[in-house]
Write a protein that holds these residues in place. Structure first.
Motif, PDB file in Angstrom:
ATOM      1  N   TYR A   1       0.944  -1.019  -0.088  1.00 35.18           N
ATOM      2  CA  TYR A   1       0.247  -0.137   0.045  1.00 35.18           C
ATOM      3  C   TYR A   1       0.935   1.371  -0.006  1.00 35.18           C
ATOM      4  N   PHE A   2       0.479   2.152  -0.933  1.00 36.28           N
ATOM      5  CA  PHE A   2       1.337   3.514  -0.847  1.00 36.28           C
ATOM      6  C   PHE A   2       0.312   4.654  -0.772  1.00 36.28           C
ATOM      7  N   ALA A   3       0.680   5.572  -0.074  1.00 35.81           N
ATOM      8  CA  ALA A   3      -0.058   6.852  -0.171  1.00 35.81           C
ATOM      9  C   ALA A   3       1.106   8.042  -0.351  1.00 35.81           C
ATOM     10  N   GLY A   4       1.080   8.973  -1.220  1.00 34.93           N
ATOM     11  CA  GLY A   4       1.934   9.954  -1.462  1.00 34.93           C
ATOM     12  C   GLY A   4       1.824  10.357  -3.233  1.00 34.93           C
ATOM     13  N   HIS A   5       2.853  11.028  -3.239  1.00 34.20           N
ATOM     14  CA  HIS A   5       2.863  11.890  -4.548  1.00 34.20           C
ATOM     15  C   HIS A   5       3.091  10.790  -5.619  1.00 34.20           C
ATOM     16  N   GLY A   6       2.545  10.866  -6.888  1.00 34.82           N
ATOM     17  CA  GLY A   6       2.706   9.952  -7.886  1.00 34.82           C
ATOM     18  C   GLY A   6       2.904  11.047  -9.001  1.00 34.82           C
ATOM     19  N   HIS A   7       3.717  10.336 -10.046  1.00 38.69           N
ATOM     20  CA  HIS A   7       3.999  11.187 -11.433  1.00 38.69           C
ATOM     21  C   HIS A   7       3.933  10.615 -12.435  1.00 38.69           C
ATOM     22  N   ILE A   8       3.393  10.781 -13.757  1.00 39.79           N
ATOM     23  CA  ILE A   8       3.536  10.207 -14.912  1.00 39.79           C
ATOM     24  C   ILE A   8       3.998  11.132 -16.165  1.00 39.79           C
ATOM     25  N   GLU A   9       4.766  10.437 -16.782  1.00 43.52           N
ATOM     26  CA  GLU A   9       5.117  11.047 -18.132  1.00 43.52           C
ATOM     27  C   GLU A   9       5.295  10.024 -19.013  1.00 43.52           C
ATOM     28  N   ALA A  10       6.088  10.198 -20.440  1.00 37.19           N
ATOM     29  CA  ALA A  10       6.167   9.378 -21.344  1.00 37.19           C
ATOM     30  C   ALA A  10       6.656   7.833 -21.090  1.00 37.19           C
ATOM     31  N   SER A  11       7.639   7.740 -20.196  1.00 36.89           N
ATOM     32  CA  SER A  11       8.295   6.772 -19.715  1.00 36.89           C
ATOM     33  C   SER A  11       7.547   5.701 -18.671  1.00 36.89           C
ATOM     34  N   GLY A  12       6.480   6.371 -18.280  1.00 33.73           N
ATOM     35  CA  GLY A  12       5.610   5.740 -17.334  1.00 33.73           C
ATOM     36  C   GLY A  12       5.234   6.259 -16.089  1.00 33.73           C
TER      37      GLY A  12
ATOM     38  N   TYR B   1       5.427   6.868 -11.767  1.00 34.05           N
ATOM     39  CA  TYR B   1       6.341   6.760 -10.594  1.00 34.05           C
ATOM     40  C   TYR B   1       5.754   6.841  -9.305  1.00 34.05           C
ATOM     41  N   LEU B   2       6.222   6.540  -8.178  1.00 33.19           N
ATOM     42  CA  LEU B   2       5.803   6.771  -6.875  1.00 33.19           C
ATOM     43  C   LEU B   2       7.091   7.501  -6.398  1.00 33.19           C
ATOM     44  N   LEU B   3       6.484   8.629  -5.787  1.00 31.15           N
ATOM     45  CA  LEU B   3       7.798   9.796  -5.672  1.00 31.15           C
ATOM     46  C   LEU B   3       8.091   9.300  -3.866  1.00 31.15           C
ATOM     47  N   ALA B   4       9.472   9.305  -3.608  1.00 33.23           N
ATOM     48  CA  ALA B   4       9.889   9.441  -2.276  1.00 33.23           C
ATOM     49  C   ALA B   4      10.393  10.734  -1.567  1.00 33.23           C
ATOM     50  N   CYS B   5      10.689  10.766  -0.254  1.00 31.55           N
ATOM     51  CA  CYS B   5      10.881  12.138   0.210  1.00 31.55           C
ATOM     52  C   CYS B   5      11.944  12.817  -0.483  1.00 31.55           C
ATOM     53  N   ASP B   6      12.968  12.095  -1.126  1.00 32.14           N
ATOM     54  CA  ASP B   6      14.087  12.983  -1.819  1.00 32.14           C
ATOM     55  C   ASP B   6      14.101  13.138  -3.095  1.00 32.14           C
ATOM     56  N   SER B   7      12.978  12.688  -3.807  1.00 33.45           N
ATOM     57  CA  SER B   7      12.654  12.971  -5.115  1.00 33.45           C
ATOM     58  C   SER B   7      12.771  14.276  -5.421  1.00 33.45           C
ATOM     59  N   ARG B   8      13.727  14.683  -6.553  1.00 31.55           N
ATOM     60  CA  ARG B   8      13.843  15.991  -7.035  1.00 31.55           C
ATOM     61  C   ARG B   8      13.038  16.424  -8.291  1.00 31.55           C
ATOM     62  N   ARG B   9      12.597  15.204  -9.013  1.00 30.15           N
ATOM     63  CA  ARG B   9      11.977  15.303 -10.225  1.00 30.15           C
ATOM     64  C   ARG B   9      10.924  14.035 -10.130  1.00 30.15           C
ATOM     65  N   GLY B  10      10.001  14.191 -10.940  1.00 22.49           N
ATOM     66  CA  GLY B  10       9.180  12.928 -11.209  1.00 22.49           C
ATOM     67  C   GLY B  10       9.746  11.620 -11.170  1.00 22.49           C
ATOM     68  N   ASP B  11      10.657  11.548 -12.262  1.00 26.24           N
ATOM     69  CA  ASP B  11      11.188  10.343 -12.672  1.00 26.24           C
ATOM     70  C   ASP B  11      12.248   9.834 -11.832  1.00 26.24           C
ATOM     71  N   GLU B  12      12.333  10.566 -10.639  1.00 30.66           N
ATOM     72  CA  GLU B  12      13.430  10.167  -9.821  1.00 30.66           C
ATOM     73  C   GLU B  12      12.745   9.318  -8.474  1.00 30.66           C
ATOM     74  N   GLY B  13      11.311   8.955  -8.617  1.00 27.09           N
ATOM     75  CA  GLY B  13      10.974   8.142  -7.889  1.00 27.09           C
ATOM     76  C   GLY B  13      11.008   6.707  -8.284  1.00 27.09           C
ATOM     77  N   ILE B  14      10.153   5.687  -7.379  1.00 26.53           N
ATOM     78  CA  ILE B  14      10.368   4.365  -7.942  1.00 26.53           C
ATOM     79  C   ILE B  14       9.264   4.069  -9.021  1.00 26.53           C
ATOM     80  N   SER B  15       9.811   3.500 -10.223  1.00 23.27           N
ATOM     81  CA  SER B  15       8.797   3.487 -11.438  1.00 23.27           C
ATOM     82  C   SER B  15       7.726   2.172 -10.879  1.00 23.27           C
ATOM     83  N   LEU B  16       6.575   2.434 -11.551  1.00 24.31           N
ATOM     84  CA  LEU B  16       5.671   1.407 -11.548  1.00 24.31           C
ATOM     85  C   LEU B  16       5.923   0.178 -12.077  1.00 24.31           C
ATOM     86  N   ALA B  17       6.688   0.424 -13.161  1.00 26.56           N
ATOM     87  CA  ALA B  17       7.169  -0.527 -14.023  1.00 26.56           C
ATOM     88  C   ALA B  17       8.082  -1.548 -12.952  1.00 26.56           C
TER      89      ALA B  17
END
Length: 324
Positions: free
Chosen positions: A79-90, A92-108
């Protein structure tokens, strides 16, 4: 073994903070770790990001998700509650240290861990924006990549935001309500499918829409609650209806009350009134309805009958096949 990894992140070092995700994570833990009767359900581990000294960074999040799914288990739930991000590559679930969207853990990556997991049932619950992209091939929302045994339930579609209300995520509030018993069937089981149906019915067409993807042969029960009818009473459906389409005849001897009887009506018969009490219980649970009358009382006093509803016929078939 039933294992649950529960993550809630309010604090984002480089982005907008959230306010309800940590409380939501604790609410999910509280409902998942015990069944309705107090017996042990999931072995829950909770990680939260509340501030600079209590954080879930990207590397930690990825390691913990991988650790969840690497072990054999009856159920592995993320279970995850927090910021999410989407772009052409898919997505992402964003962590505390994510500077940009694709620096989270990817849903892929999350799906890769789940798809390869030896656990019998893998359940992914995401209360984050754009989470509906989970389980699809990047660039093509119509191609699912969910392996057998995997179920994904998300707060919103790939194009939508997940909203908060009264300090809690709208999706998680409904998710917890479902686990409390709002989505339980007559045997007291709450399954991923019934949870989705509960959430789906609670949100209107103009609100965020949950997404449900699954590839299972049989739904696993996420939680057991007190059933509204005993298994023994449910099995008695066969005693009153030999086949699902039968009609059970009634007459005034089934109604225990003397009030309202016309002159010449027969008195109640104790055996029949006991049967009628059970039939009324079925009626309250939408398992049967009176025929040609507005209420069961009228059906009895007017010598009509009752028949099983589609739900009642379903449970009759389950009882007949010894599935209950």
């Amino acid at each position: 073994m039933r294992r649950a990894l529960i993550v809630g992140i309010n604090y984002y070092e480089h982005g907008r903070p959230l306010y309800g995700c940590v409380d939501d994570a604790h609410a999910v833990k509280a409902i998942l770790e015990r069944h309705g009767d107090g017996s042990v359900n999931f072995d829950c581990v909770v990680y939260t990001g509340t501030g600079p000294t209590d954080r879930v960074d990207r590397g930690d999040l990825k390691d913990r998700v991988e650790e969840l799914f690497i072990h054999d288990a009856e159920v592995a739930l993320f279970y995850f509650a927090g910021h999410g991000h989407i772009e052409a590559s898919g997505g992402y679930l964003l962590a505390c240290d994510s500077r940009r969207g694709d620096e989270g853990i990817s849903l892929a990556e999350v799906l890769t861990f789940a798809n390869a997991s030896p656990a019998k049932n893998k359940v992914i619950i995401l209360d984050s924006c754009h989470s509906g992209i989970a389980g699809t091939k990047p660039g093509d929302d119509n191609v699912a990549t969910v392996a057998e045994g995997v179920t994904v339930l998300t707060a919103s579609t790939a194009q939508q935001y997940a909203t908060e209300e009264n300090g809690h995520g709208v999706f998680t509030t409904l998710f917890v309500d479902a686990l409390h018993g709002g989505a339980a069937n007559l045997t007291g089981d709450v399954t991923p499918g019934s949870v989705y149906a509960h959430i789906d019915q609670s949100l209107g067409a103009w609100e965020q829409r949950p997404v449900f993807r699954t590839n299972v042969k049989q739904f696993v029960s996420l939680r057991k609650v007190q059933s509204p009818i005993s298994i023994a009473d449910l099995r008695r459906l066969k005693d009153f209806f030999s086949s699902p389409g039968d009609e059970f005849p009634l007459d005034p001897t089934f109604e225990p009350e003397m009030k309202g009887r016309d002159e010449g009506m027969p008195d109640p018969v104790p055996e029949n009134t006991r049967t009628f009490a059970m039939l009324q219980k079925y009626n309250r649970l939408n398992l049967l309805v009176p025929v040609g009358a507005s209420h069961m009382w009228n059906a009895a006093m007017e010598s009509r009958g009752c028949r099983l509803t589609p739900l009642g016929q379903h449970y009759h078939r389950l009882v007949s096949k010894n599935r209950i």
